[in-house]
Design a protein around this motif. Sequence first.
Motif, mmCIF file in Angstrom:
data_model
loop_
_atom_site.group_PDB
_atom_site.id
_atom_site.type_symbol
_atom_site.label_atom_id
_atom_site.label_comp_id
_atom_site.label_asym_id
_atom_site.label_seq_id
_atom_site.Cartn_x
_atom_site.Cartn_y
_atom_site.Cartn_z
ATOM 1 N N GLU A 180 -16.992 0.482 -2.397
ATOM 2 C CA GLU A 180 -15.959 0.768 -1.502
ATOM 3 C C GLU A 180 -14.785 1.406 -2.444
ATOM 4 O O GLU A 180 -14.569 0.932 -3.432
ATOM 5 C CB GLU A 180 -15.182 -0.391 -0.912
ATOM 6 C CG GLU A 180 -14.276 -0.018 -0.062
ATOM 7 C CD GLU A 180 -13.515 -1.447 0.187
ATOM 8 O OE1 GLU A 180 -13.987 -2.652 0.348
ATOM 9 O OE2 GLU A 180 -12.212 -1.306 -0.009
ATOM 10 N N HIS A 239 0.731 -1.257 0.052
ATOM 11 C CA HIS A 239 -0.093 -0.085 -0.019
ATOM 12 C C HIS A 239 0.806 1.338 -0.063
ATOM 13 O O HIS A 239 2.058 1.155 0.037
ATOM 14 C CB HIS A 239 -0.931 -0.030 1.124
ATOM 15 C CG HIS A 239 -0.385 -0.179 2.478
ATOM 16 N ND1 HIS A 239 -0.989 -0.245 3.779
ATOM 17 C CD2 HIS A 239 0.919 -0.321 2.789
ATOM 18 C CE1 HIS A 239 -0.417 -0.398 4.674
ATOM 19 N NE2 HIS A 239 1.067 -0.537 4.364
ATOM 20 N N ASP A 266 -2.678 -10.620 -5.738
ATOM 21 C CA ASP A 266 -4.201 -10.560 -6.053
ATOM 22 C C ASP A 266 -4.490 -10.439 -7.541
ATOM 23 O O ASP A 266 -3.796 -9.921 -8.454
ATOM 24 C CB ASP A 266 -4.840 -9.311 -5.554
ATOM 25 C CG ASP A 266 -5.479 -9.054 -4.384
ATOM 26 O OD1 ASP A 266 -5.705 -10.302 -3.482
ATOM 27 O OD2 ASP A 266 -5.970 -8.023 -3.631
ATOM 28 N N SER A 316 0.642 3.636 2.307
ATOM 29 C CA SER A 316 0.959 3.857 3.508
ATOM 30 C C SER A 316 2.133 4.126 3.961
ATOM 31 O O SER A 316 2.507 4.985 4.946
ATOM 32 C CB SER A 316 -0.024 3.197 4.485
ATOM 33 O OG SER A 316 -1.487 3.193 4.157
ATOM 34 N N ARG A 374 0.335 -6.673 -4.590
ATOM 35 C CA ARG A 374 -0.315 -7.644 -3.828
ATOM 36 C C ARG A 374 -0.537 -8.943 -4.519
ATOM 37 O O ARG A 374 -0.724 -8.935 -5.800
ATOM 38 C CB ARG A 374 -1.628 -7.324 -3.556
ATOM 39 C CG ARG A 374 -1.536 -5.899 -2.260
ATOM 40 C CD ARG A 374 -3.038 -5.692 -1.580
ATOM 41 N NE ARG A 374 -2.903 -4.379 -0.979
ATOM 42 C CZ ARG A 374 -3.710 -3.747 -0.543
ATOM 43 N NH1 ARG A 374 -5.043 -4.322 -0.582
ATOM 44 N NH2 ARG A 374 -3.630 -2.474 0.043
ATOM 45 N N GLN A 399 -2.468 3.453 -5.918
ATOM 46 C CA GLN A 399 -3.199 4.160 -4.672
ATOM 47 C C GLN A 399 -2.943 5.288 -4.806
ATOM 48 O O GLN A 399 -1.847 5.976 -5.181
ATOM 49 C CB GLN A 399 -2.962 3.411 -3.443
ATOM 50 C CG GLN A 399 -3.447 2.006 -3.096
ATOM 51 C CD GLN A 399 -3.504 1.622 -1.909
ATOM 52 O OE1 GLN A 399 -2.564 1.796 -1.092
ATOM 53 N NE2 GLN A 399 -3.992 0.474 -1.496
ATOM 54 N N SER A 454 -5.742 -6.652 -9.138
ATOM 55 C CA SER A 454 -4.513 -6.658 -10.036
ATOM 56 C C SER A 454 -3.374 -6.825 -8.929
ATOM 57 O O SER A 454 -3.357 -6.350 -8.045
ATOM 58 C CB SER A 454 -4.405 -5.435 -11.034
ATOM 59 O OG SER A 454 -3.105 -5.456 -11.572
#
Length: 347
Positions: free
Chosen positions: A289, A174, A202, A176, A200, A213, A208
């Motif tokens: 979301e 991420h 995923d 962050s 990730r 982000q 993906s």
Amino acid sequence: MSASDLIANLEKLGDEFLQLIQPLGDEQTIRAAQAQFLGKKGKVSEVMRELSKLAPADRPLVGAAVNKVKQTIEERVTERLGELASAAARADLARVVDVTLPPHPAPAGHLHLLTQVRLEAVQIFSELGFVVADGPQIETDWHTFEALAIPKEHPARDMQDTFYVSDEIVLRTHTSPVQVRTMQLTPPPIRIVAPGVVYRRDDDPTHSPMFTQIEGLAVDVDISFADLKGVLLHFVKRFFARDLAIRLRPSYFPFVEPGAEVDMQCSFCMGAAPAVASCRVCKGTGFVEIGGCGMVDPEVFAHVKIDAEKYTGFAFGMGLERMAMLRHGVNDIKFYYEGDVRFLEQF
Ligand code: FA5
């Protein structure tokens, strides 16, 4: 026919050819005229057939005359073609070229949809006073997890979810960790956004292994949850250019307290009956979301040595592919990365 008659005929043929070729203005007709005289069934060949009927002593004389007329015809053809070529070259030079005419437009590319979306998002946040911060994509475990209060046993640290370069180095999962790097370097007040690529394990139509982000962080005295909500609401309304609602649904991220998922009103059905019931985008819920958010946890402040008694802060992280999907109706995340011009040129 006598030798002298044949020679006279050949001379006449030569003159005839010279007259014939004079008005001809293109190579094709000149070559056709040449064939009419020198071709197998041409006029000169006809005369040559008479040669065998002559007395052997006369043949060389007539043969010489044949060669002479052949040479005359060939030389004149070459000469005439040369004249035509230089006339064409002169005409070409004399042609007026209008150098002020606009050129044919060359096909030009444009920014990729994700780049457009990233720049737009940054623009909207910069109008609110946020500046862009950056961090490495190959990141330490400490910045990605430890400093964000994500403990060793947290599922996000599982090999199932994270690409590990080594025990201590990961591909950031991420944006962050850019919060951490910024707070380590900059004393409050802080207002940054950090767009960037994350990784990730995923892979499905909406997830993906590599995606983008945009992180947000504000740290100052008296920063409240209401500030966070105001910033996110403003962003969603500006980005989608519609009066959409947002919903902050209580959720858990170890580095914020309280934490929430950011849902926005579905931009396809607007959450309104009857469309919402069959909406495939929000799956009938009316909301989608787009990210996570919350107030910076004092434990994170402790890691970066910011006084949690004096300062508060909010943070958020949203998926840019998800937002571009919602705005443009893209139904498979792979379209962004395949480089298919038929998809790209629509935006
Ligand atoms: C986080 O990544 C948190 N770092 C967000 C955050 C920041 C919370 C600051 C609190 C404070 P999450 O895992 O939910 O949260 O991912 C955020 C968004 O990234 C998701 O809502 C989704 O839009 C997008 N996203 C997540 N995984 C993928 C994926 N594999 N492909 C595309 N988009 C994804």
